[in-house]
Design an enzyme around this catalytic site. Structure first.
Site, PDB file in Angstrom:
ATOM      1  N   SER A  28      32.772  44.807 -12.757  1.00  0.00           N
ATOM      2  CA  SER A  28      33.308  46.420 -13.441  1.00  0.00           C
ATOM      3  C   SER A  28      31.975  47.106 -13.498  1.00  0.00           C
ATOM      4  O   SER A  28      30.358  46.633 -12.604  1.00  0.00           O
ATOM      5  CB  SER A  28      32.861  46.036 -14.806  1.00  0.00           C
ATOM      6  OG  SER A  28      32.153  45.623 -14.886  1.00  0.00           O
ATOM      7  N   GLY A  30      30.058  49.179 -16.356  1.00  0.00           N
ATOM      8  CA  GLY A  30      29.390  49.483 -17.593  1.00  0.00           C
ATOM      9  C   GLY A  30      28.875  50.649 -18.221  1.00  0.00           C
ATOM     10  O   GLY A  30      29.156  51.315 -16.668  1.00  0.00           O
ATOM     11  N   ALA A  31      28.262  50.915 -18.920  1.00  0.00           N
ATOM     12  CA  ALA A  31      27.664  52.369 -19.233  1.00  0.00           C
ATOM     13  C   ALA A  31      26.869  52.245 -18.594  1.00  0.00           C
ATOM     14  O   ALA A  31      25.744  52.983 -18.391  1.00  0.00           O
ATOM     15  CB  ALA A  31      27.028  52.353 -21.058  1.00  0.00           C
ATOM     16  N   ALA A  33      25.661  49.808 -15.505  1.00  0.00           N
ATOM     17  CA  ALA A  33      24.618  48.790 -14.511  1.00  0.00           C
ATOM     18  C   ALA A  33      26.354  48.178 -13.980  1.00  0.00           C
ATOM     19  O   ALA A  33      27.239  48.342 -14.728  1.00  0.00           O
ATOM     20  CB  ALA A  33      24.641  47.006 -15.776  1.00  0.00           C
ATOM     21  N   LYS A  48      24.122  42.176 -11.961  1.00  0.00           N
ATOM     22  CA  LYS A  48      24.138  43.072 -12.590  1.00  0.00           C
ATOM     23  C   LYS A  48      22.770  43.795 -12.430  1.00  0.00           C
ATOM     24  O   LYS A  48      21.737  43.800 -12.754  1.00  0.00           O
ATOM     25  CB  LYS A  48      23.944  42.341 -14.041  1.00  0.00           C
ATOM     26  CG  LYS A  48      23.853  43.629 -15.704  1.00  0.00           C
ATOM     27  CD  LYS A  48      24.508  43.005 -16.639  1.00  0.00           C
ATOM     28  CE  LYS A  48      24.480  44.607 -17.647  1.00  0.00           C
ATOM     29  NZ  LYS A  48      23.867  44.213 -18.768  1.00  0.00           N
ATOM     30  N   ASP A 161      24.720  45.157 -29.015  1.00  0.00           N
ATOM     31  CA  ASP A 161      26.107  45.446 -28.369  1.00  0.00           C
ATOM     32  C   ASP A 161      27.257  44.741 -28.790  1.00  0.00           C
ATOM     33  O   ASP A 161      27.826  44.421 -27.479  1.00  0.00           O
ATOM     34  CB  ASP A 161      26.250  46.694 -27.022  1.00  0.00           C
ATOM     35  CG  ASP A 161      27.008  47.176 -26.943  1.00  0.00           C
ATOM     36  OD1 ASP A 161      27.799  47.178 -27.627  1.00  0.00           O
ATOM     37  OD2 ASP A 161      26.936  46.991 -24.820  1.00  0.00           O
TER      38      ASP A 161
HETATM   39  N1  LIG Z   1      28.285  36.439 -15.993  1.00  0.00           N
HETATM   40  C1  LIG Z   1      29.344  36.857 -15.617  1.00  0.00           C
HETATM   41  N2  LIG Z   1      29.779  35.910 -15.303  1.00  0.00           N
HETATM   42  C2  LIG Z   1      31.434  36.972 -15.223  1.00  0.00           C
HETATM   43  N3  LIG Z   1      31.484  38.018 -15.584  1.00  0.00           N
HETATM   44  C3  LIG Z   1      30.552  38.683 -15.727  1.00  0.00           C
HETATM   45  C4  LIG Z   1      28.957  37.937 -16.102  1.00  0.00           C
HETATM   46  N4  LIG Z   1      28.587  38.974 -16.601  1.00  0.00           N
HETATM   47  C5  LIG Z   1      29.494  40.032 -16.393  1.00  0.00           C
HETATM   48  N5  LIG Z   1      30.622  40.259 -16.475  1.00  0.00           N
HETATM   49  C6  LIG Z   1      31.388  41.059 -16.302  1.00  0.00           C
HETATM   50  O1  LIG Z   1      31.065  41.996 -16.261  1.00  0.00           O
HETATM   51  C7  LIG Z   1      31.109  42.557 -17.335  1.00  0.00           C
HETATM   52  C8  LIG Z   1      29.838  43.575 -17.616  1.00  0.00           C
HETATM   53  O2  LIG Z   1      28.768  43.700 -17.876  1.00  0.00           O
HETATM   54  P1  LIG Z   1      27.890  43.635 -19.085  1.00  0.00           P
HETATM   55  O3  LIG Z   1      26.739  42.676 -18.868  1.00  0.00           O
HETATM   56  O4  LIG Z   1      28.812  43.324 -20.073  1.00  0.00           O
HETATM   57  O5  LIG Z   1      27.422  44.576 -18.109  1.00  0.00           O
HETATM   58  P2  LIG Z   1      27.836  46.468 -18.916  1.00  0.00           P
HETATM   59  O6  LIG Z   1      26.567  46.850 -19.865  1.00  0.00           O
HETATM   60  O7  LIG Z   1      27.968  47.111 -17.607  1.00  0.00           O
HETATM   61  O8  LIG Z   1      28.553  45.982 -19.978  1.00  0.00           O
HETATM   62  C9  LIG Z   1      31.811  41.829 -18.189  1.00  0.00           C
HETATM   63  O9  LIG Z   1      32.493  42.580 -18.911  1.00  0.00           O
HETATM   64  C10 LIG Z   1      32.411  40.993 -17.568  1.00  0.00           C
HETATM   65  O10 LIG Z   1      33.396  41.322 -17.359  1.00  0.00           O
HETATM   66 MG   LIG Z   2      29.901  44.855 -21.392  1.00  0.00          MG
END
Ligand SMILES: Nc1ncnc2c1ncn2[C@@H]1O[C@H](COP(=O)(O)OP(=O)(O)O)[C@@H](O)[C@H]1O
Ligand SMILES: [Mg+2]
Lengths: 254, 336
Positions: A28, A30-31, A33, A48, A161
């Site tokens: 994915s 996100g904003a 990363a 990440k 968040d």
């Molecule tokens: N430890 C993890 N295990 C599985 N999926 C993850 C994990 N960390 C993040 N993800 C997936 O990646 C997405 C984005 O990660 P996140 O840490 O929320 O970053 P952002 O700041 O980009 O929102 C999450 O919504 C999830 O779907």
């Molecule tokens: Mg997120």
């Protein structure tokens, strides 16, 4: 573990600034990363990566990214130590702005609630029983959300968040909520900060999920009932009432 | 063709617009109350400005479009949010015209009008909306029959922050303080460190304003920086915060489009930053120029039409105004 990857000629790479992510799959964006899934010696893990934002002045960008990586790592560690379910930290690669952590196999709470909602809708194939069950599942998960946030707040961690996209379900089980995305988190003992944290969740929640007023009430009830410090929790929720009012009362024109 | 005449006067811009049911903008004229450098616009004086120009503006709009009042089907006006006295002086005129011409009235939410105008002009389908103006700073997304506010400023609006800084450094309010800051910022080189405060999707600007005000007044420190540097740093910091929160909302809602509306939305640096953001995430950005971005009558007419076609009219005794009128208070009947 001192080496992460070795090349064909057995040249050992440093664990810092690993440029390539072998066999990575972008999960994915996100904003701030990109999240990749990679395979590390047979262990599924998540990388990440806070990539450089083209729109942001480089000085500002580096300052913000650096600070947030640090916050994320700190809060993950503190939660883990105190028995809150978060992904286990594997490695922090500061020069390339990457955090390596445990991969959580399961859907987001957002997806889970959507699924429940679809099941609770009346169609020719759904039975009243599936509808009632779906409804109960929504209530259960909201109770769990409230309980776990109360525990996080009790550690004086403000998530910053809180949304249903930032909660995963280990093995898709509603009793195993894993909190992620601590980049905007910080340490605070203030009622106000925790109330604002709940307000952020409330708005994201009500805007995303149907019938959400009732479900959100379940989160709040459970937050207070299950808090390790119920009196403090009560004060936070009282503050939340004020924070909400502030939003509505705000003079806005133009 | 159904024709709606729109009346806008919630801040220092007085606008009259005529819009057709297919979205044609037949007329869109504006008269702005401009104050001397260093001064903001006061409610009482702004209301007086609107009162003295509104009739001439209505006549010009009809004349320019070769229409008679008889061709108009409905009058739409801004109910709020905005400054009380200017809102009221426009509403009074609309009530009078409605009785004189025997036309129905539709009361419109100003923020909704900005959004719908943006969608009309750009063709954006389901964008995350960054609504940035002198009085508002909101990140909005449509879901479940409402325009939902995902994030907003917890203190002052971004435009207000720019306007107030313009007063500190005494630059002209013509055509707008924000425009003049933008021109100076182009010549800035050094980035001054300013507070950067985002909470989830919320932002806070008051700390930035007080810190840059202090710096601007500090003669010793200002030997290092130019006024251009300050304008540059202010824009870079404020806009980074806005783009960041907008991107967070896009990611959370799974939206690919972003639309900037409101007076600050026509800032070219902000538009450039939004473009850079979407190009890194395979999205699409939509921007509109100052004719439709800055408060105007056509946007009120168009939002009024969307309600009118769904059978909404506002009875005369309910044609009031309100300073506070949140975007998520309006039931959106015209989208699914
Ligand atoms: N430890 C993890 N295990 C599985 N999926 C993850 C994990 N960390 C993040 N993800 C997936 O990646 C997405 C984005 O990660 P996140 O840490 O929320 O970053 P952002 O700041 O980009 O929102 C999450 O919504 C999830 O779907
Ligand atoms: Mg997120």
């Amino acid at each position: 573990m001192t080496t992460l990857a070795t090349t064909n000629n057995n040249e050992i790479k440093s664990i810092e600034n690993i440029t390539s992510l072998p066999n990575s799959v972008l999960l994915s964006q996100g904003a701030e990363a990109k999240t990749y899934k990679i395979d590390l010696y047979g262990i599924k893990c998540i990388v990440k990566e806070r990539f450089v934002k083209a729109y942001r002045h480089p000085t500002l960008d580096q300052k913000i990214s650096g600070k947030r990586i640090l916050q994320e790592v700190r809060s993950l560690n503190k939660c883990k130590k105190n028995g809150i379910d978060v992904p286990a930290l594997l490695l922090v690669d500061v020069p390339s702005n990457r955090i390596y952590m445990e991969y959580i196999d399961g859907i987001t709470v957002k997806q889970y609630l959507y699924n429940c909602f679809d099941q609770s809708k009346e169609t020719s194939t759904t039975t009243t029983q599936t509808q009632t069950e779906a409804h109960q599942q929504q209530i259960d998960i909201c109770a769990e959300i409230g309980k776990q946030i109360a525990r996080i707040h009790d550690l004086n961690i403000v998530h910053g968040d809180l949304t249903t996209s930032n909660m995963l379900l280990r093995n898709n089980s509603k009793s195993n909520i894993v909190f992620i995305d601590f980049g905007l988190s910080y340490t605070s003992t203030m009622t106000e900060d925790k109330a604002v944290d709940m307000y952020v969740l409330e708005r994201a929640f009500i805007s995303t999920h149907p019938n959400s007023e009732l479900l959100f009430k379940e989160i709040l009830d459970s937050y207070q009932k299950n808090s390790p410090s119920p009196k403090v929790a009560k004060a936070i929720l009282d503050k939340l009432d004020q924070v909400r009012l502030r939003g509505r009362k705000k003079l806005a024109f133009g | 063709m159904v024709l709606v005449m729109g009346f806008e006067g919630s801040a220092n811009k007085l606008g009259i617009g005529i819009v057709g049911d297919d979205g044609t903008i037949i007329s869109n004229i504006r008269h702005t109350y401009i104050t001397p450098p260093g001064e903001g616009f006061l409610p009482k004086d702004t209301a007086k400005h609107h009162r003295s120009h509104i009739i001439a503006l209505v006549q010009r709009a009809l004349k320019e479009s070769n229409l008679s009042y008889k061709d108009i089907d409905c009058l739409a006006y801004t109910k709020g949010p905005g400054m009380g006295p200017p809102l009221r002086s426009v509403a009074v005129t609309v009530r009078m015209l409605s009785q004189l011409w025997n036309k129905p009235i539709v009361a419109v939410n100003h923020c909704i009008a900005h959004i719908e105008m943006g969608r009309l002009i750009t063709g954006a389908q389901d964008p995350t909306v960054l609504y940035v103006s002198g009085g508002n700073t909101q990140v909005i997304s449509y879901s479940l029959n409402k325009y939902r506010i995902f994030g907003e400023t917890i203190d002052i609006a971004v435009g207000n922050c720019l306007d107030r800084f313009a007063r500190v450094i005494q630059i002209p309010n013509d055509p707008s303080p924000g425009y003049n800051i933008e021109q100076l910022a182009r010549k800035g080189k050094n980035l001054v460190e300013l507070p950067y405060l985002t909470k989830g999707m919320d932002v806070s600007f008051s700390g930035i304003l007080s810190s840059i005000e202090l710096l601007a007044k500090d003669k010793e420190k200002m030997k290092q920086y130019t006024v251009e540097d300050l304008c540059y740093s202010l824009q870079e910091t404020l806009f980074s915060m806005l783009v960041e929160t907008a991107e967070r909302a896009m990611a959370h809602c799974g939206q690919k489009e972003i639309l900037a509306v409101g007076g600050v939305g026509c800032n070219e640096r902000l538009q450039q930053m939004i473009n850079q953001m979407v190009s890194q995430r395979d999205g699409k950005s939509f921007a509109i120029d100052e004719r439709y971005c800055i408060d105007n009558g056509a946007m009120i007419a168009w939002a009024g039409y969307l309600m009118y076609k769904d059978g909404v009219t506002t009875p005369l005794d309910e044609t009031t105004t309100t300073q506070r009128f949140r975007t998520d208070q309006v039931e959106v009947t015209w989208r699914d």
